[in-house]
Design a protein around this motif. Structure first.
Motif, PDB file in Angstrom:
ATOM      1  N   MET A   1      14.794  -6.103  -9.302  1.00 16.79           N
ATOM      2  CA  MET A   1      13.772  -5.063  -9.192  1.00 16.79           C
ATOM      3  C   MET A   1      12.643  -5.564  -8.300  1.00 16.79           C
ATOM      4  N   SER A   2      12.310  -4.796  -7.275  1.00 13.95           N
ATOM      5  CA  SER A   2      11.295  -5.238  -6.326  1.00 13.95           C
ATOM      6  C   SER A   2       9.899  -5.105  -6.917  1.00 13.95           C
ATOM      7  N   THR A   3       9.020  -5.989  -6.474  1.00  9.79           N
ATOM      8  CA  THR A   3       7.629  -5.966  -6.925  1.00  9.79           C
ATOM      9  C   THR A   3       6.866  -4.929  -6.124  1.00  9.79           C
ATOM     10  N   PRO A   4       6.147  -4.022  -6.765  1.00  8.62           N
ATOM     11  CA  PRO A   4       5.412  -2.996  -6.012  1.00  8.62           C
ATOM     12  C   PRO A   4       4.289  -3.617  -5.190  1.00  8.62           C
ATOM     13  N   GLU A   5       4.022  -2.995  -4.067  1.00  8.10           N
ATOM     14  CA  GLU A   5       2.931  -3.452  -3.217  1.00  8.10           C
ATOM     15  C   GLU A   5       1.597  -3.261  -3.942  1.00  8.10           C
ATOM     16  N   PRO A   6       0.718  -4.269  -3.899  1.00  7.11           N
ATOM     17  CA  PRO A   6      -0.575  -4.126  -4.576  1.00  7.11           C
ATOM     18  C   PRO A   6      -1.465  -3.128  -3.854  1.00  7.11           C
ATOM     19  N   VAL A   7      -2.357  -2.512  -4.601  1.00  8.93           N
ATOM     20  CA  VAL A   7      -3.365  -1.635  -4.011  1.00  8.93           C
ATOM     21  C   VAL A   7      -4.526  -2.507  -3.555  1.00  8.93           C
ATOM     22  N   LEU A   8      -4.840  -2.449  -2.271  1.00 10.57           N
ATOM     23  CA  LEU A   8      -5.862  -3.330  -1.692  1.00 10.57           C
ATOM     24  C   LEU A   8      -7.108  -2.542  -1.313  1.00 10.57           C
ATOM     25  N   PRO A   9      -8.244  -3.233  -1.181  1.00  8.24           N
ATOM     26  CA  PRO A   9      -9.474  -2.560  -0.741  1.00  8.24           C
ATOM     27  C   PRO A   9      -9.304  -1.970   0.654  1.00  8.24           C
ATOM     28  N   ARG A  10     -10.041  -0.927   0.929  1.00 13.63           N
ATOM     29  CA  ARG A  10      -9.992  -0.288   2.241  1.00 13.63           C
ATOM     30  C   ARG A  10     -10.640  -1.192   3.289  1.00 13.63           C
ATOM     31  N   ILE A  11      -9.954  -1.358   4.392  1.00 20.10           N
ATOM     32  CA  ILE A  11     -10.452  -2.143   5.520  1.00 20.10           C
ATOM     33  C   ILE A  11     -10.694  -1.204   6.694  1.00 20.10           C
ATOM     34  N   ARG A  12     -11.791  -1.437   7.423  1.00 24.93           N
ATOM     35  CA  ARG A  12     -12.034  -0.628   8.622  1.00 24.93           C
ATOM     36  C   ARG A  12     -10.804  -0.685   9.522  1.00 24.93           C
ATOM     37  N   PRO A  13     -10.300   0.461   9.996  1.00 24.28           N
ATOM     38  CA  PRO A  13      -9.066   0.459  10.796  1.00 24.28           C
ATOM     39  C   PRO A  13      -9.145  -0.434  12.027  1.00 24.28           C
ATOM     40  N   GLU A  14     -10.306  -0.439  12.715  1.00 23.03           N
ATOM     41  CA  GLU A  14     -10.413  -1.254  13.929  1.00 23.03           C
ATOM     42  C   GLU A  14     -10.397  -2.749  13.610  1.00 23.03           C
ATOM     43  N   ILE A  15     -10.864  -3.123  12.402  1.00 20.40           N
ATOM     44  CA  ILE A  15     -10.813  -4.524  12.000  1.00 20.40           C
ATOM     45  C   ILE A  15      -9.391  -4.892  11.579  1.00 20.40           C
ATOM     46  N   ALA A  16      -8.724  -4.001  10.876  1.00 20.07           N
ATOM     47  CA  ALA A  16      -7.340  -4.254  10.457  1.00 20.07           C
ATOM     48  C   ALA A  16      -6.433  -4.452  11.664  1.00 20.07           C
ATOM     49  N   ALA A  17      -6.749  -3.768  12.769  1.00 17.65           N
ATOM     50  CA  ALA A  17      -5.922  -3.867  13.980  1.00 17.65           C
ATOM     51  C   ALA A  17      -6.346  -5.020  14.883  1.00 17.65           C
TER      52      ALA A  17
END
Length: 370
Positions: A1-17
């Motif tokens: 059984m796969s482990t579900p992806e954790p819910v993470l804090p929102r990151i600014r899209p331009e910083i995530a990229a």
């Protein structure tokens, strides 16, 4: 059984990229690390002694680096508030970008230049305006001046330009300043100034441009010529109110007491260090001349590095250097920066460079072979 992806804090899209800063790869075994523009000489004994006797690490450092600021203020005949010390000149770049630029503003710089510049605008939320270099890898100052709009908040000028090598001439920079509104901050990034031998190069401190133009801040570092890259310490000279803004955005206590002590000891030993700088500059000129003789079109080199405009063949050629035990800095699609390293590395660099240049297409911009 796969482990579900954790819910993470929102990151600014331009910083995530935004890609994280990628430093030069470390060398292993008998390889030469020529990827980070470090000083290849070991620290001076007097600097090591200053570190050995430095303030105990159980105490916080002086947040203002007051002793070093006073020393630099006396050196450049300014008030201590006209000096700002931080954990490397790149820290001051970020502080000034945050102090001047926000969403809706524009930050101008030449490209290609120091790879940290794009992130400065993105982190501040401003729009980055990249002005292409000239065909000979120099800053196009007229084009940069023409790019200024009412939204421009900050301009960065890197001289000698990292990674390509050419300087910005003094006269051209002074003309540029006459065309830039005084409300726009101009950062003169002179991280490699000590290696410059071209008498026409701009010298923001020697000519006191920061006094004639209060919107100019001049950056210097102890990382390169002074050989303190591992301690992270640099400084800025400029108008106190502008530097106060940088101090306000900086992380407190980021300059360690050990870095401050080593910087002061380095200033005390400057004549010895200047001899090393002269040796590196001579080695750089010999390396650049050898690369040109091998058939490379090498731009003017005035830092402690040389530039091979390898273009689309950059990664392939970088791999050839890597396989020869030469850790260089490839910038995909543009070229390869090679730091001036140990004396023993020069002949190996020239041998590999000569072996790959003949494989470039005849019309390749990096090839100077007939």
């Amino acid at each position: 059984m796969s482990t579900p992806e954790p819910v993470l804090p929102r990151i600014r899209p331009e910083i995530a990229a935004l890609p994280a800063y990628k430093q030069g790869r470390q060398a292993e075994g008998d390889a030469f690390k020529l990827s980070s523009n470090e000083n290849p000489f070991d620290p001076l004994p007097s600097v090591l002694e200053a570190l050995r006797t430095s303030t105990s690490i159980n105490r916080y450092p002086d947040a203002s680096a007051g002793r070093l600021r006073a020393r630099l203020a006396a050196r450049y005949s300014v008030e201590p508030d006209g000096v700002h010390v931080a954990a490397g000149s790149v820290s001051i770049l970020q502080q000034l970008a945050l102090a001047t630029s926000s969403p809706g503003d524009e930050l101008i710089y030449a490209w290609r230049s120091f790879e940290a510049y794009p992130s400065l605008a993105l982190v501040a939320g401003a729009t980055q305006v990249q002005v292409p270099l000239t065909p000979d890898s120099q800053h196009d100052l007229p084009a940069m001046a023409a790019a200024v709009t009412e939204r421009t908040s900050c301009i960065i000028v890197c001289t000698p330009n990292n990674p390509t090598g050419p300087i910005v001439p003094q006269g051209e920079f002074e003309q540029f300043l006459r065309e830039v509104p005084p409300t726009v901050l101009v950062i003169l990034d002179e991280a490699y100034a000590e290696f410059v031998t071209d008498p026409h190069a701009v010298d923001g401190l020697g000519t006191r441009l920061f006094e004639k133009h209060p919107n100019v801040v001049v950056l210097r570092t102890f990382s390169k010529a002074f050989g303190l890259a591992g301690l992270r310490i640099g400084y800025a000279i400029g108008h106190p109110r502008v530097l106060d803004a940088a101090r306000s955005t900086g992380i407190p206590l980021s300059v360690t007491a050990q870095a401050e002590d080593a910087a002061i000891a380095s200033l005390d030993a400057e004549s010895e260090l200047r001899e090393r700088v002269a040796a590196i500059a001579e080695r750089r000129d010999r390396l650049a001349a050898g690369l040109r003789e091998a058939g490379w079109r090498v731009p003017e080199a005035q830092g402690n590095f040389v530039w091979l405009p390898a273009g689309d063949q950059t990664l392939e050629i970088g791999q050839a250097f890597d396989q020869a035990g030469l850790i260089v800095r490839p910038f995909a699609g543009d070229g390869i920066r090679i730091s001036v390293g140990e004396h023993e590395s020069v002949e190996r660099v020239l041998r590999i460079a000569a072996s790959v240049v003949r494989n470039l297409p005849e019309a390749h911009p990096g090839r100077a072979l007939a």
